[in-house]
Design a protein around this motif. Structure first.
Motif, PDB file in Angstrom:
ATOM      1  N   ARG A   1      52.364  25.239  62.669  1.00  0.00           N
ATOM      2  CA  ARG A   1      51.628  24.037  63.104  1.00  0.00           C
ATOM      3  C   ARG A   1      50.666  23.538  62.031  1.00  0.00           C
ATOM      4  O   ARG A   1      50.297  22.374  62.023  1.00  0.00           O
ATOM      5  CB  ARG A   1      50.835  24.331  64.384  1.00  0.00           C
ATOM      6  CG  ARG A   1      51.673  24.748  65.574  1.00  0.00           C
ATOM      7  CD  ARG A   1      52.101  23.623  66.483  1.00  0.00           C
ATOM      8  NE  ARG A   1      51.151  22.556  66.693  1.00  0.00           N
ATOM      9  CZ  ARG A   1      50.156  22.546  67.561  1.00  0.00           C
ATOM     10  NH1 ARG A   1      49.948  23.583  68.340  1.00  0.00           N
ATOM     11  NH2 ARG A   1      49.365  21.506  67.662  1.00  0.00           N
ATOM     12  N   SER A   2      50.217  24.451  61.150  1.00  0.00           N
ATOM     13  CA  SER A   2      49.343  24.054  60.042  1.00  0.00           C
ATOM     14  C   SER A   2      49.382  25.132  58.970  1.00  0.00           C
ATOM     15  O   SER A   2      49.875  26.236  59.193  1.00  0.00           O
ATOM     16  CB  SER A   2      47.902  23.834  60.523  1.00  0.00           C
ATOM     17  OG  SER A   2      47.275  25.065  60.841  1.00  0.00           O
TER      18      SER A   2
ATOM     19  N   ASN B   1      44.295  23.295  57.840  1.00  0.00           N
ATOM     20  CA  ASN B   1      44.914  22.230  58.644  1.00  0.00           C
ATOM     21  C   ASN B   1      45.817  21.319  57.818  1.00  0.00           C
ATOM     22  O   ASN B   1      46.024  20.159  58.166  1.00  0.00           O
ATOM     23  CB  ASN B   1      43.865  21.405  59.402  1.00  0.00           C
ATOM     24  CG  ASN B   1      43.301  22.153  60.592  1.00  0.00           C
ATOM     25  OD1 ASN B   1      43.778  23.241  60.937  1.00  0.00           O
ATOM     26  ND2 ASN B   1      42.281  21.614  61.210  1.00  0.00           N
TER      27      ASN B   1
ATOM     28  N   PRO C   1      49.253  19.824  56.970  1.00  0.00           N
ATOM     29  CA  PRO C   1      50.418  19.668  57.842  1.00  0.00           C
ATOM     30  C   PRO C   1      51.625  20.437  57.303  1.00  0.00           C
ATOM     31  O   PRO C   1      51.797  20.539  56.077  1.00  0.00           O
ATOM     32  CB  PRO C   1      50.673  18.163  57.823  1.00  0.00           C
ATOM     33  CG  PRO C   1      50.094  17.691  56.534  1.00  0.00           C
ATOM     34  CD  PRO C   1      48.919  18.588  56.265  1.00  0.00           C
TER      35      PRO C   1
ATOM     36  N   SER D   1      54.493  19.492  57.099  1.00  0.00           N
ATOM     37  CA  SER D   1      55.369  18.573  56.365  1.00  0.00           C
ATOM     38  C   SER D   1      55.036  18.530  54.875  1.00  0.00           C
ATOM     39  O   SER D   1      55.848  18.095  54.063  1.00  0.00           O
ATOM     40  CB  SER D   1      55.261  17.166  56.957  1.00  0.00           C
ATOM     41  OG  SER D   1      53.920  16.711  56.896  1.00  0.00           O
TER      42      SER D   1
ATOM     43  N   GLU E   1      47.409  14.304  54.638  1.00  0.00           N
ATOM     44  CA  GLU E   1      46.696  13.794  55.812  1.00  0.00           C
ATOM     45  C   GLU E   1      46.392  14.906  56.809  1.00  0.00           C
ATOM     46  O   GLU E   1      47.255  15.707  57.143  1.00  0.00           O
ATOM     47  CB  GLU E   1      47.515  12.698  56.499  1.00  0.00           C
ATOM     48  CG  GLU E   1      46.739  11.979  57.570  1.00  0.00           C
ATOM     49  CD  GLU E   1      47.472  10.775  58.124  1.00  0.00           C
ATOM     50  OE1 GLU E   1      47.143  10.396  59.263  1.00  0.00           O
ATOM     51  OE2 GLU E   1      48.348  10.236  57.440  1.00  0.00           O
ATOM     52  N   GLY E   2      45.141  14.972  57.237  1.00  0.00           N
ATOM     53  CA  GLY E   2      44.706  15.979  58.197  1.00  0.00           C
ATOM     54  C   GLY E   2      44.115  17.224  57.565  1.00  0.00           C
ATOM     55  O   GLY E   2      43.474  18.027  58.239  1.00  0.00           O
ATOM     56  N   THR E   3      44.327  17.395  56.261  1.00  0.00           N
ATOM     57  CA  THR E   3      43.818  18.575  55.561  1.00  0.00           C
ATOM     58  C   THR E   3      42.297  18.520  55.468  1.00  0.00           C
ATOM     59  O   THR E   3      41.721  17.485  55.159  1.00  0.00           O
ATOM     60  CB  THR E   3      44.407  18.661  54.141  1.00  0.00           C
ATOM     61  OG1 THR E   3      45.838  18.691  54.236  1.00  0.00           O
ATOM     62  CG2 THR E   3      43.919  19.908  53.412  1.00  0.00           C
TER      63      THR E   3
ATOM     64  N   VAL F   1      46.586  24.471  64.968  1.00  0.00           N
ATOM     65  CA  VAL F   1      45.701  23.653  64.149  1.00  0.00           C
ATOM     66  C   VAL F   1      44.295  24.133  64.487  1.00  0.00           C
ATOM     67  O   VAL F   1      43.937  24.243  65.667  1.00  0.00           O
ATOM     68  CB  VAL F   1      45.873  22.145  64.471  1.00  0.00           C
ATOM     69  CG1 VAL F   1      44.845  21.309  63.733  1.00  0.00           C
ATOM     70  CG2 VAL F   1      47.295  21.698  64.129  1.00  0.00           C
TER      71      VAL F   1
END
Length: 157
Positions: A41-42, A69, A71, A73, A86-88, A122
């Motif tokens: 998930r992360s 965190n 992603p 992807s 993004e999201g890191t 996450v």
């Protein structure tokens, strides 16, 4: 498939090029990974030096970079990463700031452990956590781990 962490700049156990250190441009090296478990998930990344201040008599582990965190992807981080996936989120290094701080050993050849963790969640951490706070939050959530070790001694090319 096994989680694997690599760099196009140095091999596992090899010398980290000067450009990624305090004697060079002090920019982050390129990192890439593969083999994430399907339930990831992360991701989290910790770069640290267990040989501080002197490899002959280490007294502490010096933290160079803390990310979490990321992603699943994301397949890696480019050289001189200025824009994180993004999201890191970033934690604090031992200079008491976020971001990458390159090798700068005061004496001898040090080892720099680049550790990637695939997590089943996450993380919900406030502010910029320390390595210890991140490790505590990751406890029980690590699906896989990969380590890439580079070395550096001042004066290396």
């Amino acid at each position: 498939m096994t989680l694997k962490l690599e760099s196009s700049a140095f091999t596992d156990g090899g010398t980290i090029p000067r450009r990624y250190t305090c004697e060079g441009m002090d920019i982050s090296p390129p990192l890439s990974w593969s083999g994430l478990p399907k339930d990831t998930r992360s991701l989290a990344l910790i770069i640290d030096d267990p040989d501080a201040p002197d490899p002959a008599a280490p007294k502490m582990v010096w933290v160079h970079w803390v990310l979490y965190n990321m992603p699943p992807s994301a397949a890696g981080l480019s050289e001189n990463t200025t824009r994180l996936p993004e999201g890191t989120l970033e934690g604090l290094n031992d200079w008491k700031r976020t971001g990458y701080g390159g090798p700068c050993p005061p004496i001898g050849r040090h080892r720099y452990f680049h550790k990637l963790f695939a997590l089943d969640t996450v993380l919900n951490l406030g502010g910029a956590p320390t390595k210890a706070q991140l490790e505590k939050a990751m406890h029980g959530h690590v699906l896989a781990e990969a380590t890439l070790i580079g070395t550096y001694k001042k004066g290396d090319n």
